[in-house]
Scaffold this motif. Sequence first.
Motif, PDB file in Angstrom:
ATOM      1  N   SER A 403     -48.370  34.285 -18.409  1.00  0.00           N
ATOM      2  CA  SER A 403     -49.546  34.271 -17.539  1.00  0.00           C
ATOM      3  C   SER A 403     -49.669  35.631 -16.833  1.00  0.00           C
ATOM      4  O   SER A 403     -50.779  36.148 -16.648  1.00  0.00           O
ATOM      5  N   CYS A 406     -51.070  38.128 -19.396  1.00  0.00           N
ATOM      6  CA  CYS A 406     -52.502  37.917 -19.576  1.00  0.00           C
ATOM      7  C   CYS A 406     -53.280  38.664 -18.480  1.00  0.00           C
ATOM      8  O   CYS A 406     -54.351  39.228 -18.721  1.00  0.00           O
ATOM      9  N   PRO A 411     -57.684  42.599 -22.571  1.00  0.00           N
ATOM     10  CA  PRO A 411     -58.044  41.260 -23.075  1.00  0.00           C
ATOM     11  C   PRO A 411     -57.825  41.110 -24.579  1.00  0.00           C
ATOM     12  O   PRO A 411     -57.556  40.016 -25.062  1.00  0.00           O
ATOM     13  N   THR A 431     -51.946  31.196 -20.724  1.00  0.00           N
ATOM     14  CA  THR A 431     -52.818  32.382 -20.679  1.00  0.00           C
ATOM     15  C   THR A 431     -54.261  31.902 -20.757  1.00  0.00           C
ATOM     16  O   THR A 431     -54.523  30.767 -21.163  1.00  0.00           O
ATOM     17  N   ARG A 432     -55.167  32.796 -20.428  1.00  0.00           N
ATOM     18  CA  ARG A 432     -56.584  32.437 -20.599  1.00  0.00           C
ATOM     19  C   ARG A 432     -57.033  32.738 -22.027  1.00  0.00           C
ATOM     20  O   ARG A 432     -58.173  32.517 -22.370  1.00  0.00           O
ATOM     21  N   ARG A 433     -56.112  33.279 -22.836  1.00  0.00           N
ATOM     22  CA  ARG A 433     -56.518  33.694 -24.186  1.00  0.00           C
ATOM     23  C   ARG A 433     -55.505  33.206 -25.220  1.00  0.00           C
ATOM     24  O   ARG A 433     -54.801  34.010 -25.854  1.00  0.00           O
TER      25      ARG A 433
END
Length: 732
Positions: A403, A406, A411, A431-433
Amino acid sequence: MSEVRSPVESDIMAHYSRAAGHIGLIRLANPPVNALSSAVRHDLCRALERASADTGAKAIVLCGENGLFCGGADILEFSKKTGGPALVPLINAIEAGEKPVVAAIEGVALGGGLEMALGCHYRIAHCQARLGLPEVMLGLLPGAGGTQRLPRLIGFPAALELITTGRHVSAEEALTLGLVDQVTDGDVQEAAVKFAQRVADEPLASRRLSTWKPPCPADLDTLLQGALGRLQSRARGALAPVACVHALQAATLPFAQGIEKEQELMATLFSSPQARAMQYCFFSQRIVGKWSLAGRANWKNTPVRTVHRAAVVGLGTMGRGITVTLVRAGIPTVAMEMDRGQLQAAQQAVTAMLEREATKQKRSLDSYLQLVQFTLERRHLQDVDLVIEAVYEDLALKKRLFSELCAVCRPDAILCTNTSGLDVDVIAGTTRRPEVVVGMHFFAPAHVMKLLEVVRGPRSSPVAVATVVHLGKLLGKVSVVVGNSPGFVGNRLLKPYMEQANFLLEEGATPEQVDGTLEEFGFAMGIFRMSDLSGLDVGWRVRRESGLTGPAVRPEESPRHRLGCRYCPLADLLCERGRLGQKTGQGWYLYEGPEGRKALPDPWLHGFLDEYRRQHALKPRRIDQQEVLERCLYALANEGFRVLEEGVAAGPEDIDTIYVLGYGWPAHMGGPMYHVATVGLSAVLTRLEHFHRAHPDVPQLQPSALLRHLVAQGSPPISKWRELVRVQRSQL
Ligand SMILES: CC(C)(COP(=O)(O)OP(=O)(O)OC[C@H]1O[C@@H](n2cnc3c(N)ncnc32)[C@H](O)[C@@H]1OP(=O)(O)O)[C@@H](O)C(=O)NCCC(=O)NCCSC(=O)CC(=O)CCCCCCCCCCCCC(=O)O
Ligand SMILES: NC(=O)C1=CN([C@@H]2O[C@H](COP(=O)(O)OP(=O)(O)OC[C@H]3O[C@@H](n4cnc5c(N)ncnc54)[C@H](O)[C@@H]3O)[C@@H](O)[C@H]2O)C=CC1
């Protein structure tokens, strides 16, 4: 007997034409590697006839199309009955010809390709070319005169090393060895044509290697006997390296007799099961490169991102080796730690490894060191294209770190984890990805081992997978794309294998007996010696985390049963006594001192096993080698079938490649899936049924549905399994 071929020009696989200045040019044209198939050999004969009949040509240049001289015999033809002229007389004819022949080597000259070049009178190589006699890697020997001409040209010690290892040499090293006459950084064909013009009128007799007397050192017998001894103990039953030495020994005889001996030895190897197994390994390593994912994405249609700059986070055992691997491939690398002491130790260790590499490659250490930036600061990760995390195997730590990554990384940066078996998707979920997160499972030592398990999580994007596979190739690894199952493929299959070995100890075996049997089978190291080397605490931590041992176990549970299945607590008991393997000087074996490497039988351990059996009322019995092999290896392969069933691996070739390159399975035995296919699926099924009846509380011995299905289908050959196991819900 030569076959009848179409005379269409575009079909011709060895073209004859005329180059400038009265030079004939023969060009091999059999993409992708100009292998010497029967058709090529046929056309080469015709081209040689034309060249020698061409009164306008005073000398001949032999080269290959598409920037590559020749990758050797066509390995695909080894399992077929093909015609075409034989290679040995063809090479003899080149050498015996009246016009000088100059081999123009670019790309590679390997196996039969190099043997053909040795039949030429001169050899010119491009500076990027690689040369070698890798037949031993295919279970063979250089059977087209290579074992006779090479020692005559470069001497016995160098020829022995090249032929028994199959190592490729650079053009520069080839020049030093005297294997080539000239190296050029320009157009090799042009250089060869100029060279041919210069030597066109030179006498040829002294250029025919078959007429040379081999330079025999006084201690040749000692050299060859020493090599035989070393190979016999190291090759663990592999026939080819030993046969190579015998063939080289024959190079002291007159050439024709030496060739006769070479052919005799080659004939034995050529039809051996070991050669078939090793050729299966060669093609398996190519098949695994052609990955495809459940959608339409595959190795051909998925773009890759260029990794201009990478990072390694965590510089322990693995992080250091991974850093060296990246730097060696010329990739600028940020090497990050959280602990200052560890950072300093890592910097020293990485520098020492790079120093050895620099010496080997004849490069300056600085040219490597300028590519690596050691740091404690996370902000240095902000402009990298790819990160490889190698911190402790602790899920909570990895989740926290991802995290943070990220937040700090670009990105589009690809985020990889080197976890040995944790859930890549759970890590990605922090993670956001999640699409940029991929498992990149290196094997220790990371700068040596050729295997890379590329773990595709359910949300990893095809581009991320393709980029990691591509990076693996740049790093010199063989990447195998696998699904996100606990332990992935390699470590998952290790579990039933280890469990059987432990159960065998309960039943009366010793670690020495089990390891001895596995090593005689061909493993580089038996399972107990391997556990001692990796550290027994690794598995102990995993078992504690999964509640199989430690405080989570309910007191009423029997020590030898967990969750209704048989369990062996022996390894836990050793760990509780601080016996963690080599690093503590004691494990399944005894080691002399903390740095000791030699595993010695430990009387304490034997007494401990006796006492354990007494405590649990286990009556020891005599266990034979066959039972050790069948229980350990069939349990392992049975799990392999489950992995295929679940779509965690795409085919048996993937599993076999993982075991041969990552777990010391002998290449001359093909791999676990190849092994059971060779034994016979029906026989393996019968044995597993027998063992499962005897041990109904061991689910790993219960034959998998896929094994039963394949047997019901009449045990199709292993080459057909990939198609048959294509599953609806592939995890790839
Ligand atoms: C060449 C490479 C270095 C290229 O590497 P790379 O660029 O990474 O590409 P790859 O993906 O590896 O390969 C591309 C593509 O090419 C295929 N391929 C490569 N090499 C060969 C080959 N030699 N034959 C066939 N096909 C080949 C590969 O599979 C890929 O195919 P794709 O996947 O479909 O795209 C690298 O490829 C490499 O290292 N290749 C192997 C080189 C090698 O090992 N050469 C030695 C071959 S063995 C040899 O040459 C021995 C001889 O010549 C001896 C001949 C004497 C025979 C006498 C027999 C006498 C015995 C009589 C007994 C009879 C008994 C009886 O019948 O009873
Ligand atoms: N050791 C082995 O044989 C293999 C290990 N692995 C896996 O590789 C990973 C690393 O294993 P090892 O190298 O053996 O571990 P290690 O214990 O040798 O090194 C881990 C390093 O990570 C550092 N670290 C911890 N937290 C950090 C953070 N937040 N930021 C930066 N650095 C941090 C530690 O200081 C330590 O130097 C684990 O996931 C392991 O399962 C995979 C294949 C083989």
